[in-house]
Design a protein around this motif. Structure first.
Motif, PDB file in Angstrom:
ATOM      1  N   PRO A  39       4.314  33.852 -24.005  1.00  0.00           N
ATOM      2  CA  PRO A  39       3.796  34.788 -25.014  1.00  0.00           C
ATOM      3  C   PRO A  39       4.817  35.859 -25.402  1.00  0.00           C
ATOM      4  O   PRO A  39       5.416  36.511 -24.553  1.00  0.00           O
ATOM      5  CB  PRO A  39       2.588  35.422 -24.309  1.00  0.00           C
ATOM      6  CG  PRO A  39       2.248  34.489 -23.183  1.00  0.00           C
ATOM      7  CD  PRO A  39       3.560  33.925 -22.746  1.00  0.00           C
ATOM      8  N   TRP A  41       5.222  38.750 -28.873  1.00  0.00           N
ATOM      9  CA  TRP A  41       4.629  39.169 -30.140  1.00  0.00           C
ATOM     10  C   TRP A  41       5.101  40.565 -30.527  1.00  0.00           C
ATOM     11  O   TRP A  41       5.625  41.315 -29.702  1.00  0.00           O
ATOM     12  CB  TRP A  41       3.108  39.132 -30.052  1.00  0.00           C
ATOM     13  CG  TRP A  41       2.511  40.134 -29.105  1.00  0.00           C
ATOM     14  CD1 TRP A  41       2.030  41.378 -29.404  1.00  0.00           C
ATOM     15  CD2 TRP A  41       2.345  39.981 -27.684  1.00  0.00           C
ATOM     16  NE1 TRP A  41       1.567  42.006 -28.274  1.00  0.00           N
ATOM     17  CE2 TRP A  41       1.750  41.175 -27.201  1.00  0.00           C
ATOM     18  CE3 TRP A  41       2.637  38.959 -26.781  1.00  0.00           C
ATOM     19  CZ2 TRP A  41       1.448  41.363 -25.852  1.00  0.00           C
ATOM     20  CZ3 TRP A  41       2.340  39.156 -25.434  1.00  0.00           C
ATOM     21  CH2 TRP A  41       1.749  40.335 -24.985  1.00  0.00           C
ATOM     22  N   THR A  43       4.159  44.237 -31.513  1.00  0.00           N
ATOM     23  CA  THR A  43       2.997  45.079 -31.230  1.00  0.00           C
ATOM     24  C   THR A  43       2.369  45.651 -32.494  1.00  0.00           C
ATOM     25  O   THR A  43       1.196  46.015 -32.503  1.00  0.00           O
ATOM     26  CB  THR A  43       3.390  46.236 -30.296  1.00  0.00           C
ATOM     27  OG1 THR A  43       4.493  46.944 -30.870  1.00  0.00           O
ATOM     28  CG2 THR A  43       3.780  45.711 -28.928  1.00  0.00           C
ATOM     29  N   SER A  45       1.791  43.954 -35.105  1.00  0.00           N
ATOM     30  CA  SER A  45       1.067  42.838 -35.730  1.00  0.00           C
ATOM     31  C   SER A  45       1.536  42.548 -37.153  1.00  0.00           C
ATOM     32  O   SER A  45       0.809  41.947 -37.938  1.00  0.00           O
ATOM     33  CB  SER A  45      -0.454  43.096 -35.732  1.00  0.00           C
ATOM     34  OG  SER A  45      -0.935  43.182 -34.411  1.00  0.00           O
ATOM     35  N   LEU A  91       0.923  29.656 -29.799  1.00  0.00           N
ATOM     36  CA  LEU A  91       0.035  30.803 -29.961  1.00  0.00           C
ATOM     37  C   LEU A  91      -0.229  31.432 -28.603  1.00  0.00           C
ATOM     38  O   LEU A  91      -0.584  30.732 -27.653  1.00  0.00           O
ATOM     39  CB  LEU A  91      -1.288  30.378 -30.594  1.00  0.00           C
ATOM     40  CG  LEU A  91      -1.215  29.734 -31.984  1.00  0.00           C
ATOM     41  CD1 LEU A  91      -2.617  29.328 -32.430  1.00  0.00           C
ATOM     42  CD2 LEU A  91      -0.580  30.683 -32.993  1.00  0.00           C
ATOM     43  N   LYS A  92      -0.072  32.755 -28.525  1.00  0.00           N
ATOM     44  CA  LYS A  92      -0.351  33.429 -27.258  1.00  0.00           C
ATOM     45  C   LYS A  92      -1.836  33.378 -26.932  1.00  0.00           C
ATOM     46  O   LYS A  92      -2.236  33.462 -25.772  1.00  0.00           O
ATOM     47  CB  LYS A  92       0.151  34.868 -27.278  1.00  0.00           C
ATOM     48  CG  LYS A  92      -0.511  35.795 -28.274  1.00  0.00           C
ATOM     49  CD  LYS A  92       0.152  37.172 -28.253  1.00  0.00           C
ATOM     50  CE  LYS A  92      -0.465  38.126 -29.274  1.00  0.00           C
ATOM     51  NZ  LYS A  92      -1.818  38.550 -28.892  1.00  0.00           N
ATOM     52  N   GLU A  93      -2.649  33.233 -27.952  1.00  0.00           N
ATOM     53  CA  GLU A  93      -4.086  33.005 -27.805  1.00  0.00           C
ATOM     54  C   GLU A  93      -4.573  32.337 -29.078  1.00  0.00           C
ATOM     55  O   GLU A  93      -3.922  32.401 -30.122  1.00  0.00           O
ATOM     56  CB  GLU A  93      -4.832  34.316 -27.552  1.00  0.00           C
ATOM     57  CG  GLU A  93      -4.549  35.380 -28.570  1.00  0.00           C
ATOM     58  CD  GLU A  93      -5.058  36.745 -28.147  1.00  0.00           C
ATOM     59  OE1 GLU A  93      -5.344  37.543 -29.043  1.00  0.00           O
ATOM     60  OE2 GLU A  93      -5.172  36.994 -26.937  1.00  0.00           O
ATOM     61  N   GLU A  94      -5.718  31.685 -29.010  1.00  0.00           N
ATOM     62  CA  GLU A  94      -6.188  30.859 -30.124  1.00  0.00           C
ATOM     63  C   GLU A  94      -6.364  31.644 -31.419  1.00  0.00           C
ATOM     64  O   GLU A  94      -6.200  31.102 -32.507  1.00  0.00           O
ATOM     65  CB  GLU A  94      -7.504  30.174 -29.741  1.00  0.00           C
ATOM     66  CG  GLU A  94      -7.351  29.099 -28.668  1.00  0.00           C
ATOM     67  CD  GLU A  94      -8.655  28.386 -28.383  1.00  0.00           C
ATOM     68  OE1 GLU A  94      -9.655  28.703 -29.061  1.00  0.00           O
ATOM     69  OE2 GLU A  94      -8.673  27.515 -27.498  1.00  0.00           O
ATOM     70  N   THR A  95      -6.695  32.914 -31.314  1.00  0.00           N
ATOM     71  CA  THR A  95      -6.976  33.716 -32.511  1.00  0.00           C
ATOM     72  C   THR A  95      -5.822  34.642 -32.884  1.00  0.00           C
ATOM     73  O   THR A  95      -6.015  35.617 -33.607  1.00  0.00           O
ATOM     74  CB  THR A  95      -8.246  34.559 -32.288  1.00  0.00           C
ATOM     75  OG1 THR A  95      -8.056  35.418 -31.138  1.00  0.00           O
ATOM     76  CG2 THR A  95      -9.451  33.666 -32.047  1.00  0.00           C
ATOM     77  N   SER A  96      -4.621  34.358 -32.410  1.00  0.00           N
ATOM     78  CA  SER A  96      -3.509  35.291 -32.603  1.00  0.00           C
ATOM     79  C   SER A  96      -3.044  35.390 -34.051  1.00  0.00           C
ATOM     80  O   SER A  96      -2.507  36.404 -34.468  1.00  0.00           O
ATOM     81  CB  SER A  96      -2.324  34.884 -31.726  1.00  0.00           C
ATOM     82  OG  SER A  96      -1.680  33.739 -32.257  1.00  0.00           O
ATOM     83  N   ASP A 103       3.100  36.794 -34.066  1.00  0.00           N
ATOM     84  CA  ASP A 103       3.116  36.017 -32.822  1.00  0.00           C
ATOM     85  C   ASP A 103       4.293  35.044 -32.874  1.00  0.00           C
ATOM     86  O   ASP A 103       4.307  34.109 -33.676  1.00  0.00           O
ATOM     87  CB  ASP A 103       1.799  35.254 -32.666  1.00  0.00           C
ATOM     88  CG  ASP A 103       1.686  34.539 -31.321  1.00  0.00           C
ATOM     89  OD1 ASP A 103       2.682  34.504 -30.572  1.00  0.00           O
ATOM     90  OD2 ASP A 103       0.595  34.013 -31.024  1.00  0.00           O
ATOM     91  N   SER A 105       5.484  33.414 -30.016  1.00  0.00           N
ATOM     92  CA  SER A 105       5.469  32.791 -28.695  1.00  0.00           C
ATOM     93  C   SER A 105       6.178  31.439 -28.708  1.00  0.00           C
ATOM     94  O   SER A 105       6.132  30.702 -29.696  1.00  0.00           O
ATOM     95  CB  SER A 105       4.027  32.603 -28.213  1.00  0.00           C
ATOM     96  OG  SER A 105       3.357  33.838 -28.129  1.00  0.00           O
TER      97      SER A 105
END
Length: 240
Positions: A39, A41, A43, A45, A91-96, A103, A105
């Motif tokens: 991961p 990213w 910060t 966004s 993806l660091k998470e599914e909703t990133s 992101d 990653s």
């Protein structure tokens, strides 16, 4: 910032730079042959689509990156050969939200023991640059088996490592024609670690044997004779 003055107004002119901070989550553990997500990213966004993203593993391998993204495309011209076809954005998470949400990653497929180590993520824009590092650990799983024969009455078997008791996948007993019991059990553990198997009768000191598992462990079969009983440890890589 500059100030301009005329007879009627004072004007303030701002020059705004696109600054950001790179964040990571570390360490990351992965089993050999599986896919790892490292991961990384921004910060703020903000979108990274127009930025340059440079992933490399060691300081002396900056010019042979794991993954290089620039000018809105991947550049494989200098990629380290061992990562060819295995490295991409994840993806660091599914909703990133992916690159549009900052992101960047690293997704690394079919992980090997050589992949373990420190990875650095460098993100650059025309105004700013920042970097952070992720440690990837080889979470090698092995199937460790323990068998002991020649017991009467039925014995007790337990597993432990240097820190705590381990819960085995199963414990099975059999009884031969002479009335003696055999016990067999196996447990899934990570290497490196030191694991012990103990077998004994209730209210008696058990027989114990230990094995230290190293990262380089491939496959081993070790016979240990204890009194008139035999234990067999068998170790093999676990594959999901």
């Amino acid at each position: 910032m500059t100030l301009k003055h005329d007879s009627n107004y004072d004007f303030l002119f701002f020059s705004v730079s696109e600054t950001f901070t790179v964040s990571v989550k570390s360490p990351v553990s992965v089993q050999r042959g599986h896919t790892a997500i490292l991961p990384c990213w921004l910060t703020s966004s903000q979108s990274a689509e127009d930025m340059e993203v440079h992933w490399y593993q060691r300081s002396d391998e900056y010019d042979t990156p794991v993954l290089l993204y620039k000018a809105r495309a991947f550049d494989y011209s200098s990629q380290k050969p061992s990562y060819a076809g295995r490295a991409s954005f994840g993806l660091k998470e599914e909703t990133s939200g992916g690159l549009k949400a900052g992101d960047v990653s690293l997704k690394l497929e079919k992980a090997t023991i050589e992949d373990a180590g420190k990875y650095t993520c460098v993100v650059s824009s025309s105004d700013d640059s920042d970097s952070a590092s992720v440690m990837m650990k080889d979470d090698n799983k092995v199937n460790l088996s323990c068998q002991s024969d020649g017991w009467h009455p039925k014995p007790e078997l337990s597993w432990s490592d240097s820190k705590t008791a381990l819960i085995p996948a199963n414990v099975m007993f059999s009884k031969n024609s002479a009335g003696f019991y055999s016990v067999h059990s196996w447990v899934l553990v990570s290497s490196p670690s030191e694991v012990s198997c103990s077998v004994g009768l209730f209210n008696e000191e058990p027989k114990e044997t230990r094995m230290r598992l190293e990262n380089s462990l491939e496959e081993a079969f070790i016979d240990l004779a204890l009194s008139n009983k035999m234990r067999l440890f068998s170790v093999a890589h676990f594959q999901c």
